[in-house]
Design a protein around this motif. Structure first.
Motif, PDB file in Angstrom:
ATOM      1  N   PHE A 170       0.797  -1.221   0.000  1.00 58.60           N
ATOM      2  CA  PHE A 170       0.000   0.000   0.000  1.00 58.60           C
ATOM      3  C   PHE A 170       0.835   1.280   0.000  1.00 58.60           C
ATOM      4  O   PHE A 170       0.329   2.374   0.240  1.00 58.60           O
ATOM      5  N   ALA A 171       2.127   1.198  -0.266  1.00 54.76           N
ATOM      6  CA  ALA A 171       2.936   2.401  -0.395  1.00 54.76           C
ATOM      7  C   ALA A 171       2.703   3.038  -1.763  1.00 54.76           C
ATOM      8  O   ALA A 171       2.583   2.338  -2.780  1.00 54.76           O
ATOM      9  N   GLU A 172       2.640   4.364  -1.794  1.00 59.95           N
ATOM     10  CA  GLU A 172       2.475   5.085  -3.057  1.00 59.95           C
ATOM     11  C   GLU A 172       3.793   5.096  -3.834  1.00 59.95           C
ATOM     12  O   GLU A 172       4.861   5.289  -3.260  1.00 59.95           O
ATOM     13  N   VAL A 173       3.675   4.923  -5.151  1.00 64.46           N
ATOM     14  CA  VAL A 173       4.839   4.982  -6.039  1.00 64.46           C
ATOM     15  C   VAL A 173       4.540   5.979  -7.148  1.00 64.46           C
ATOM     16  O   VAL A 173       3.499   5.882  -7.809  1.00 64.46           O
ATOM     17  N   THR A 174       5.423   6.946  -7.343  1.00 63.47           N
ATOM     18  CA  THR A 174       5.249   7.907  -8.427  1.00 63.47           C
ATOM     19  C   THR A 174       6.185   7.561  -9.586  1.00 63.47           C
ATOM     20  O   THR A 174       7.236   6.945  -9.399  1.00 63.47           O
ATOM     21  N   PHE A 175       5.795   8.001 -10.789  1.00 67.99           N
ATOM     22  CA  PHE A 175       6.550   7.710 -12.007  1.00 67.99           C
ATOM     23  C   PHE A 175       6.713   8.995 -12.813  1.00 67.99           C
ATOM     24  O   PHE A 175       5.833   9.868 -12.804  1.00 67.99           O
ATOM     25  N   ASP A 176       7.819   9.110 -13.530  1.00 69.63           N
ATOM     26  CA  ASP A 176       8.034  10.262 -14.410  1.00 69.63           C
ATOM     27  C   ASP A 176       7.189  10.146 -15.669  1.00 69.63           C
ATOM     28  O   ASP A 176       6.773  11.166 -16.236  1.00 69.63           O
ATOM     29  N   HIS A 177       6.954   8.934 -16.116  1.00 72.22           N
ATOM     30  CA  HIS A 177       6.218   8.723 -17.358  1.00 72.22           C
ATOM     31  C   HIS A 177       4.884   8.033 -17.072  1.00 72.22           C
ATOM     32  O   HIS A 177       4.808   7.141 -16.227  1.00 72.22           O
ATOM     33  N   ALA A 178       3.867   8.455 -17.788  1.00 71.48           N
ATOM     34  CA  ALA A 178       2.511   7.949 -17.558  1.00 71.48           C
ATOM     35  C   ALA A 178       2.419   6.464 -17.884  1.00 71.48           C
ATOM     36  O   ALA A 178       3.023   5.976 -18.848  1.00 71.48           O
ATOM     37  N   GLN A 179       1.671   5.763 -17.050  1.00 70.65           N
ATOM     38  CA  GLN A 179       1.364   4.348 -17.259  1.00 70.65           C
ATOM     39  C   GLN A 179      -0.153   4.213 -17.446  1.00 70.65           C
ATOM     40  O   GLN A 179      -0.900   5.157 -17.224  1.00 70.65           O
ATOM     41  N   GLN A 180      -0.595   3.044 -17.810  1.00 68.84           N
ATOM     42  CA  GLN A 180      -2.020   2.839 -18.023  1.00 68.84           C
ATOM     43  C   GLN A 180      -2.742   2.640 -16.692  1.00 68.84           C
ATOM     44  O   GLN A 180      -2.389   1.751 -15.914  1.00 68.84           O
ATOM     45  N   GLU A 181      -3.753   3.458 -16.425  1.00 68.36           N
ATOM     46  CA  GLU A 181      -4.516   3.334 -15.185  1.00 68.36           C
ATOM     47  C   GLU A 181      -5.200   1.973 -15.104  1.00 68.36           C
ATOM     48  O   GLU A 181      -5.684   1.444 -16.090  1.00 68.36           O
ATOM     49  N   GLY A 182      -5.225   1.422 -13.889  1.00 70.85           N
ATOM     50  CA  GLY A 182      -5.900   0.150 -13.677  1.00 70.85           C
ATOM     51  C   GLY A 182      -5.045  -1.064 -13.966  1.00 70.85           C
ATOM     52  O   GLY A 182      -5.456  -2.188 -13.672  1.00 70.85           O
ATOM     53  N   GLN A 183      -3.847  -0.853 -14.513  1.00 70.61           N
ATOM     54  CA  GLN A 183      -2.966  -1.972 -14.827  1.00 70.61           C
ATOM     55  C   GLN A 183      -1.986  -2.217 -13.684  1.00 70.61           C
ATOM     56  O   GLN A 183      -1.615  -1.308 -12.946  1.00 70.61           O
ATOM     57  N   ILE A 184      -1.567  -3.467 -13.554  1.00 67.74           N
ATOM     58  CA  ILE A 184      -0.524  -3.819 -12.589  1.00 67.74           C
ATOM     59  C   ILE A 184       0.782  -3.946 -13.354  1.00 67.74           C
ATOM     60  O   ILE A 184       0.884  -4.739 -14.300  1.00 67.74           O
ATOM     61  N   ILE A 185       1.754  -3.127 -12.969  1.00 66.46           N
ATOM     62  CA  ILE A 185       3.033  -3.130 -13.676  1.00 66.46           C
ATOM     63  C   ILE A 185       4.149  -3.525 -12.716  1.00 66.46           C
ATOM     64  O   ILE A 185       3.999  -3.438 -11.494  1.00 66.46           O
ATOM     65  N   SER A 186       5.266  -3.946 -13.271  1.00 65.68           N
ATOM     66  CA  SER A 186       6.459  -4.232 -12.488  1.00 65.68           C
ATOM     67  C   SER A 186       7.331  -2.992 -12.508  1.00 65.68           C
ATOM     68  O   SER A 186       7.558  -2.393 -13.569  1.00 65.68           O
ATOM     69  N   ALA A 187       7.788  -2.563 -11.327  1.00 69.00           N
ATOM     70  CA  ALA A 187       8.558  -1.331 -11.257  1.00 69.00           C
ATOM     71  C   ALA A 187       9.734  -1.484 -10.309  1.00 69.00           C
ATOM     72  O   ALA A 187       9.607  -2.084  -9.232  1.00 69.00           O
ATOM     73  N   GLU A 188      10.874  -0.910 -10.702  1.00 70.36           N
ATOM     74  CA  GLU A 188      12.031  -0.855  -9.820  1.00 70.36           C
ATOM     75  C   GLU A 188      11.970   0.438  -9.022  1.00 70.36           C
ATOM     76  O   GLU A 188      11.743   1.516  -9.584  1.00 70.36           O
ATOM     77  N   ILE A 189      12.143   0.345  -7.721  1.00 69.45           N
ATOM     78  CA  ILE A 189      12.110   1.519  -6.852  1.00 69.45           C
ATOM     79  C   ILE A 189      13.486   2.176  -6.873  1.00 69.45           C
ATOM     80  O   ILE A 189      14.495   1.541  -6.560  1.00 69.45           O
ATOM     81  N   THR A 190      13.516   3.463  -7.242  1.00 71.55           N
ATOM     82  CA  THR A 190      14.793   4.156  -7.422  1.00 71.55           C
ATOM     83  C   THR A 190      15.110   5.148  -6.302  1.00 71.55           C
ATOM     84  O   THR A 190      16.278   5.446  -6.054  1.00 71.55           O
ATOM     85  N   SER A 191      14.051   5.681  -5.629  1.00 67.38           N
ATOM     86  CA  SER A 191      14.296   6.679  -4.586  1.00 67.38           C
ATOM     87  C   SER A 191      13.028   6.878  -3.775  1.00 67.38           C
ATOM     88  O   SER A 191      11.971   6.289  -4.072  1.00 67.38           O
ATOM     89  N   THR A 192      13.105   7.721  -2.745  1.00 61.99           N
ATOM     90  CA  THR A 192      11.940   8.078  -1.942  1.00 61.99           C
ATOM     91  C   THR A 192      11.849   9.592  -1.843  1.00 61.99           C
ATOM     92  O   THR A 192      12.849  10.306  -1.973  1.00 61.99           O
ATOM     93  N   SER A 193      10.637  10.072  -1.590  1.00 61.80           N
ATOM     94  CA  SER A 193      10.410  11.499  -1.383  1.00 61.80           C
ATOM     95  C   SER A 193       9.215  11.650  -0.461  1.00 61.80           C
ATOM     96  O   SER A 193       8.087  11.294  -0.832  1.00 61.80           O
ATOM     97  N   GLY A 194       9.457  12.141   0.759  1.00 67.55           N
ATOM     98  CA  GLY A 194       8.359  12.274   1.718  1.00 67.55           C
ATOM     99  C   GLY A 194       7.788  10.926   2.063  1.00 67.55           C
ATOM    100  O   GLY A 194       8.502  10.028   2.533  1.00 67.55           O
ATOM    101  N   THR A 195       6.495  10.738   1.806  1.00 60.83           N
ATOM    102  CA  THR A 195       5.838   9.465   2.107  1.00 60.83           C
ATOM    103  C   THR A 195       5.622   8.621   0.857  1.00 60.83           C
ATOM    104  O   THR A 195       4.802   7.717   0.841  1.00 60.83           O
ATOM    105  N   GLN A 196       6.357   8.935  -0.209  1.00 59.91           N
ATOM    106  CA  GLN A 196       6.191   8.221  -1.459  1.00 59.91           C
ATOM    107  C   GLN A 196       7.491   7.572  -1.924  1.00 59.91           C
ATOM    108  O   GLN A 196       8.590   8.056  -1.609  1.00 59.91           O
TER     109      GLN A 196
END
Length: 418
Positions: A386-412
């Motif tokens: 349930f942690a929030e993950v932000t992305f620089d590039h838009a992804q498709q809403e509602g899809q489950i994607i695989s993502a590498e975590i590169t950094s943190t900012s605040g609570t994200q």
């Protein structure tokens, strides 16, 4: 204005019921109406509801203004006496089609329609097929509570525990998955009491296993707040064996000191909570926990509070909901010796700071990890924990994607799509 305007306060269940009321109001043809769905969990929640009512009346002076929800159920006279309010509805009445047909009709409407909630034996979970974002839907499986914690007014707003039958829940989940939802969240007032009023008295774990078995296309199943002392063996089995059950549990802990827990009339002790979280982590090492904790309960000393503060680490809690204690008239705790307001505020702040440190620690540990992320918006999704993950590039809403975590900012977290 034409279509009714709805203002929701409080929990996920209230949000669910607001969606149901929107459908009922639409079916009735109701127009030029404002509906405020209130919360009664704290005195502050009631104050905010009143503030909202006054603001909405100023904004919509000609509209019919209806107040409903838990605060309306527990203290209808408070809202009936407000000059801004036209109609007060109880929690049962707000879910009945006839109520909305009456409000939309020409014939007279009683200004206060609030019956005895304790006489209700069914819940209206079948009214809508969930609600939520384009990615996540909430399904009500239970309502009400049979317990009487000394600080809590909610049983008097929600009534006794009632369960939605498993077959009805499974059918709802199937329809939602067919409509493209990738995650279903089961919600209720006292989730771990689900099934006690049904034939053969099934348990919440039985429902979870049944959903996962009968809806194989459901990618993710999540459970909202639970009472850890009432978790059954089948739910522990699901935690251990079902990867589609999300590794995030929100626990109704309330305190970390045994004496205060007894005065709260809780059903667990400190060591029970610690044992549960240790066992859940043993079965599912990636599990994260949220928790409700009250600061400044009557008679709480600094030593009592320190036990709550220590519980944050002892139970590996990450996502805290901290509630400064506030008096709810009609509850036993209201008659107990109260803690100084300044001390309550200070203790709540210290608990929140402890929670912030836990969140920072959890997020930092994810850097370099690859997570399965459900996209809620084009550039924001959530991990299984349930942690929030932000992305620089838009992804498709509602899809489950695989993502590498590169950094943190605040609570994200910040991620890069794999």
């Amino acid at each position: 204005m034409n279509a009714p305007i709805f203002s929701n306060h409080g929990c996920r269940l209230n949000m669910y019921e607001t969606e149901a009321m929107k459908e009922l109001a639409g079916q009735s043809g109701l127009t030029d109406t404002v509906v405020v769905n209130t919360c009664a969990v704290t005195a502050e929640a009631v104050r905010k509801a009143k503030q909202d009512i006054r603001k909405l009346r100023r904004t919509h002076p000609q509209a019919k203004l209806i107040v409903t929800g838990c605060a309306a159920q527990t203290e209808p006279e408070t809202f009936a006496q407000m000059s801004e309010v036209d109609v007060v509805l109880g929690n049962t009445e707000k879910m009945q089609p006839d109520t909305w047909a009456g409000l939309a009709g020409e014939y007279g409407t009683e200004p206060v329609q609030v019956d005895d909630i304790m006489s209700v034996t069914e819940t209206a979970g079948h009214l809508i097929d969930g609600f939520g974002t384009r990615s996540r839907a909430y399904v009500q499986v239970q309502n009400g509570c049979d317990h009487r914690c000394t600080f809590c007014i909610i049983p008097f707003g929600r009534g006794n525990s009632r369960s939605v039958p498993a077959g009805v829940v499974v059918d709802q989940v199937k329809r939602l998955v067919d409509r493209g939802y990738a995650e279903i969240v089961l919600t209720g007032v006292d989730m771990t009491s689900w099934g006690a009023d049904l034939p053969a008295t099934p348990r919440l774990g039985d429902l979870v296993l049944r959903i996962l078995k009968l809806v194989p296309d459901l990618p993710r199943l999540r459970i909202s707040s639970i009472d850890s002392i009432e978790v059954d063996p089948a739910l522990m089995q699901a935690i251990a064996t079902e990867p589609r059950l999300m590794p995030h549990l929100h626990l109704s802990l309330q305190h970390g000191d045994d004496l205060i827990l007894k005065r709260m009339k809780r059903r667990h002790l400190r060591d029970d909570a610690i044992r549960f979280t240790e066992e859940a982590l043993r079965l599912r090492p990636e599990m994260t926990f949220g928790a409700d904790i009250i600061a400044g309960f009557p008679t709480e000393t600094e030593a009592h509070f320190e036990n709550s503060l220590a519980l944050v680490q002892d139970c590996n809690l990450t996502w805290l909901h901290v509630f400064p204690y506030s008096v709810r008239n009609g509850t036993p705790a209201a008659r107990m010796p109260q803690v100084n307001g300044r001390a309550i505020k200070d203790r709540a702040a210290r608990l929140r700071q402890a929670g912030e440190r836990q969140v920072a620690r959890h997020l930092a540990a994810q850097i370099g990890q690859t997570h399965s992320v459900l996209m809620e918006r084009p550039t924001m999704g959530r991990t299984q924990q349930f942690a929030e993950v932000t992305f620089d590039h838009a992804q498709q809403e509602g899809q489950i994607i695989s993502a590498e975590i590169t950094s943190t900012s605040g609570t994200q977290l910040h991620g890069r799509a794999a």
